[in-house]
Write a protein that holds these residues in place. Structure first.
Motif, PDB file in Angstrom:
ATOM      1  N   GLY A   6       0.835  -1.203   0.000  1.00 21.56           N
ATOM      2  CA  GLY A   6       0.000   0.000   0.000  1.00 21.56           C
ATOM      3  C   GLY A   6       0.863   1.242   0.000  1.00 21.56           C
ATOM      4  O   GLY A   6       1.905   1.306  -0.665  1.00 21.56           O
ATOM      5  N   PRO A  41      -4.700   3.585   1.122  1.00 25.33           N
ATOM      6  CA  PRO A  41      -4.258   3.250  -0.239  1.00 25.33           C
ATOM      7  C   PRO A  41      -5.188   3.733  -1.343  1.00 25.33           C
ATOM      8  O   PRO A  41      -4.871   3.565  -2.526  1.00 25.33           O
ATOM      9  CB  PRO A  41      -4.190   1.719  -0.213  1.00 25.33           C
ATOM     10  N   SER A  78      -2.749  -0.809   3.554  1.00 17.60           N
ATOM     11  CA  SER A  78      -1.404  -0.237   3.691  1.00 17.60           C
ATOM     12  C   SER A  78      -0.801  -0.737   4.997  1.00 17.60           C
ATOM     13  O   SER A  78      -1.489  -0.800   6.029  1.00 17.60           O
ATOM     14  CB  SER A  78      -1.456   1.294   3.713  1.00 17.60           C
TER      15      SER A  78
END
Length: 657
Positions: free
Chosen positions: A79, A101, A108
């Motif tokens: 991410g 993300p 992420s």
């Protein structure tokens, strides 16, 4: 098969055995000789073979502060994860910002596998700590312990939400309990929701460290040190004291204070990996000088710090210009003086106050300091001299250790000893990584040393087999034989430390080593047990032991026997150590003059019929000492130990007087 012939041969063999020479040794137990120093048998630690980070130091996360040259080395990210360098800690400014993300079906975060996998034990608890801030509003992260691979998809088996409050940097801490054993787990942190979060100094420790200290040592490895009952603990090196250049030398002041603000340093040993170059071999300095002093105290050893003398490794830097000019040494000298104040100063002093702030208001009672490691010739001598002068003036009771260089003999070694006498060192650090033949031939090395002037510190030694540089039984036995000469000459030899101490089975640069480990288990080499047999049976005074009026040191007519004796004022025991380096059994009769009557001896025996055998992770106790008792006979005017010592065997007899 002719049973009569076989029986006759066996009878003949027994008859011949009965006529075999018995080696008669005499021990004068009534006259105590030189004191054996409490520091006689100790340990030497250097961060080589991943001995600190990934080893003795309990931290399970690699590159926890994102300060490696490649900031995300050791981490896998997914991410939106970005490294920034305006963090809360001046000397460790890097951190990561984790942001949404852009799609709800994506994540992420970041993952760390530790040092070749994070080892977890079922039912044990692990302390995760990190520094975090939520720059735009309250945020949340998910902290997980995961399997490396389960059905081709990493899966968490521990998961806990951690809420990060909006505002400034703050330290967070949670406890994670593992429901299973896992040798290769990982730590994964993911962002919950859309509010970004900043993370710094992500750390994971077992709660069960040695002495349960938060910034502590791996329990099993530290306990192995304690079980040696070492008299002295030399640290932090070794070549890392010097560094590959002045910038990478070890600087003790960088290793104290809050761990979050200790700068990392390249490890000098990353460049000599025997075709296994390791660009991620750094020193986190989480194991720093405060922790070294504390560990010394915990295991009952005198601390012996080694400080830089204004020189880098001479093997790599042969020019004068590579080292600090003599007229610019004052900062290095001041480092030595400040260290002594850090260890011994009261809380009103600058450095004593810093020690107290770290949790130890009482002094560490430092008695020894080594200046320089394995340096030699005039490069070293002229730099050491002003250090000695300054330390003597301010701290006259501190014993100063110099060095005779990397060789145990030769012109440079002779120059080293001459210079140490002239400069006035209290002890001289000798190093010898030598062959089987050298160890067998040097048990009388110190019998001829001057009884005046500096004492000996055998600071690094190990027997290296020719073409067999591993911890096999034969070389360990020869170390035991050599060590009889250390003990016999306790008026000259005041310290001895085998080296190196630790090695990771998958990440090492040097062998043999005393203690080997992986992320979960450890084993003690045969050399460890040799050291332990000596250190736990040290005694307080040398007793004179002779055979035909001579020391028993493998000399002509002694059939590979080596022996020494000591008195222990603590429990009134007499301790006799005998090593048989012959490949045939040897009969011995040891007259303990000054003791009368029948006595019981406690016997510790180390033996193995395979000279190439060694302990391993799979067979950690393949070769270990065995305890037994035996009756010592009443002779005409003494108590007598009568025994047949098996081939290639080390025995310790302990008899209460």
């Amino acid at each position: 098969m002719n049973l009569k012939l076989i029986a006759g041969a066996m009878a003949l063999s027994a008859a011949l055995s009965s006529f075999a020479q018995t080696h008669v040794m005499d021990v004068n137990t009534g006259k105590k000789g030189a004191p054996i120093q409490k520091t006689m048998y100790g340990i030497f630690f250097e961060d080589i073979n991943y001995g600190a980070d990934g080893g003795l130091y309990g931290e399970l996360i690699k590159n926890r502060s994102f300060e490696f040259k490649q900031n995300l080395m050791g981490w896998t990210t997914f991410g939106n994860v970005n490294v920034k360098d305006d963090g809360p800690f001046e000397r460790c400014p890097h951190y990561v910002e984790v942001t949404y993300p852009g799609h709800d079906d994506r994540r992420s975060g970041l993952q760390n596998d530790g040092f070749g996998g994070i080892s977890l034990k079922q039912g044990d608890s692990y302390r995760l700590s990190l520094w975090a801030k939520a720059p735009q509003g309250n945020a949340s992260i998910q902290v997980q312990l995961i399997d490396q691979v389960t059905d081709n998809d990493p899966q968490d088996f521990v998961s806990q939400e951690l809420k990060i409050t909006s505002g400034e940097w703050k330290k967070y801490e949670i406890i994670l309990k593992s429901p299973k054993n896992d040798k290769e787990a990982s730590l994964r942190i993911t962002l919950n929701g859309k509010e970004p979060v900043c993370l710094e100094h992500i750390s994971l420790f077992p709660v069960n460290t040695f002495k349960n200290r938060k910034n502590g040592m791996r329990a099993d490895l530290a306990q192995a040190l304690a079980d040696l009952h070492p008299g002295v603990f030399r640290f932090p090196g070794g070549c890392i004291v010097e560094g590959a250049d002045l910038d990478s030398r070890y600087q003790w002041k960088n290793t104290i204070g809050p761990v979050e603000n200790r700068p990392i340093n390249e490890n000098r040993w990353q460049y000599v990996m025997k075709n296994r170059f390791s660009p991620d071999y750094y020193q986190s300095y989480g194991l720093g000088f405060f922790e070294y002093f504390q560990l010394s105290e915990d295991i009952g050893a005198e601390p012996l710090p080694v400080l830089n003398v204004g020189m880098v490794c001479q093997f790599q830097n042969k020019e004068e210009s590579a080292h600090v000019p003599v007229d610019e040494l004052q900062p290095y000298i001041q480092d030595c003086l400040d260290l002594i104040e850090f260890a011994n100063g009261d809380t009103t002093t600058t450095w004593g106050h810093k020690r107290a702030e770290m949790g130890h208001p009482a002094p560490f009672n430092l008695k020894y300091i080594a200046v320089g490691n394995e340096q030699w010739e005039d490069f070293y001598f002229k730099r050491l001299k002003p250090f000695v002068k300054a330390i003597r003036e301010k701290y006259p009771d501190i014993k100063i250790i110099g060095t005779s260089g990397p060789s145990p003999e030769g012109e440079s070694y002779e120059h080293g000893w001459k210079a140490m006498r002239e400069i006035g060192a209290d002890l001289v650090d000798e190093h010898f990584y030598s062959s089987e033949e050298w160890f067998l031939n040097n048990a009388m090395r110190y019998d001829s040393y001057s009884r005046k002037g500096p004492k000996v510190f055998a600071g690094e030694y190990a027997c290296h087999g020719v073409g067999k540089k591993w911890n096999h039984y034969e070389t360990s036995l020869y170390e035991a034989a050599f060590m009889t000469g250390l003990e016999r000459n306790a008026d000259v030899v005041h310290m001895a430390t085998y080296a190196p101490l630790f090695a990771h089975v998958k990440m090492w640069q040097w062998r043999p080593d005393m203690i080997w480990f992986d992320n979960t288990n450890m084993f003690k080499s045969v050399s460890y047990y040799v050291q332990q047999m000596y250190s736990c049976n040290k005694g307080t005074n040398v007793l004179k032991l002779t055979m035909n009026g001579k020391p028993v040191a493998g000399q002509k007519g002694q059939d590979g026997l080596y022996a020494t004796a000591a008195a222990d004022n603590g429990d009134g025991s007499v301790i006799v150590k005998v090593v048989n380096t012959n490949k045939t059994a040897q009969s011995v009769s040891v007259n303990l003059k000054g003791i009368k009557g029948e006595k019981t001896a406690k016997v510790t025996t180390l033996t193995c019929n395979d000279l190439n055998a060694e302990n391993t992770i799979e067979e950690p106790e393949k070769i270990t000492p065995k305890e037994s008792t035996m009756t010592c006979k009443a002779g005409k005017s003494s108590t007598v130990i009568e025994d047949e010592i098996a081939p290639m065997t080390f025995k310790v007899y302990r008899i209460k007087k």
